[in-house]
Design an enzyme around this catalytic site. Structure first.
Site, PDB file in Angstrom:
ATOM      1  N   SER A   1       0.822  -1.216   0.000  1.00 14.00           N
ATOM      2  CA  SER A   1       0.000   0.000   0.000  1.00 14.00           C
ATOM      3  C   SER A   1       0.855   1.265   0.000  1.00 14.00           C
ATOM      4  O   SER A   1       0.343   2.366   0.148  1.00 14.00           O
ATOM      5  CB  SER A   1      -0.919   0.005   1.210  1.00 14.00           C
ATOM      6  OG  SER A   1      -0.172   0.096   2.411  1.00 14.00           O
TER       7      SER A   1
ATOM      8  N   LEU B   1       3.531   4.018   1.478  1.00 11.82           N
ATOM      9  CA  LEU B   1       3.677   4.588   2.822  1.00 11.82           C
ATOM     10  C   LEU B   1       2.356   5.214   3.251  1.00 11.82           C
ATOM     11  O   LEU B   1       2.205   6.431   3.306  1.00 11.82           O
ATOM     12  CB  LEU B   1       4.800   5.623   2.855  1.00 11.82           C
ATOM     13  CG  LEU B   1       6.191   5.059   2.985  1.00 11.82           C
ATOM     14  CD1 LEU B   1       7.233   6.161   2.988  1.00 11.82           C
ATOM     15  CD2 LEU B   1       6.323   4.222   4.245  1.00 11.82           C
ATOM     16  N   HIS B   2       1.391   4.369   3.529  1.00  9.11           N
ATOM     17  CA  HIS B   2       0.082   4.803   3.986  1.00  9.11           C
ATOM     18  C   HIS B   2      -0.228   4.124   5.309  1.00  9.11           C
ATOM     19  O   HIS B   2       0.244   3.033   5.582  1.00  9.11           O
ATOM     20  CB  HIS B   2      -0.989   4.434   2.959  1.00  9.11           C
ATOM     21  CG  HIS B   2      -0.788   5.122   1.653  1.00  9.11           C
ATOM     22  ND1 HIS B   2      -1.124   6.436   1.445  1.00  9.11           N
ATOM     23  CD2 HIS B   2      -0.240   4.695   0.493  1.00  9.11           C
ATOM     24  CE1 HIS B   2      -0.813   6.778   0.212  1.00  9.11           C
ATOM     25  NE2 HIS B   2      -0.271   5.732  -0.387  1.00  9.11           N
ATOM     26  N   ALA B   3      -1.010   4.783   6.139  1.00 11.57           N
ATOM     27  CA  ALA B   3      -1.516   4.272   7.406  1.00 11.57           C
ATOM     28  C   ALA B   3      -0.504   3.431   8.192  1.00 11.57           C
ATOM     29  O   ALA B   3       0.418   3.962   8.775  1.00 11.57           O
ATOM     30  CB  ALA B   3      -2.821   3.529   7.184  1.00 11.57           C
TER      31      ALA B   3
END
Length: 90
Positions: free
Chosen positions: A12, A14-16
């Site tokens: 994904s 560098l998310h959440a």
């Protein structure tokens, strides 16, 4: 100063969750580390909002930079973390 280019390994980007794990690790380093993408200014790796704002996707290259005592170890440790798929179950 120590600098290293690394490819984001998380599916994904560098998310959440991956960004949170990265920022937590950056906060534990003895030196300030910055992270940047081509065409963008480098940001403080300890700032979750700044890291998220980079919009780094899976397969993107980012540059980690640090200076001072422990810079090389800090950058290498964070590079190893970023290159893994942090979304994968442990």
């Amino acid at each position: 100063m120590h600098q290293r280019t690394v490819v984001v390994g998380s599916r994904s980007g560098l998310h959440a969750r991956p960004a949170s794990l990265f920022v937590k690790a950056a906060t534990q380093q003895p030196v300030k580390v910055t992270i940047g993408r081509d065409g963008q200014s480098a940001v403080d790796a300890r700032s979750l909002l700044s890291v998220l704002a980079l919009g780094a996707q899976h397969g993107d290259s980012v540059v980690l930079t640090a200076a001072g005592d422990g810079a090389e170890v800090a950058v290498e440790e964070l590079a190893a973390l970023l290159s893994r798929d942090l979304d994968a179950t442990p």
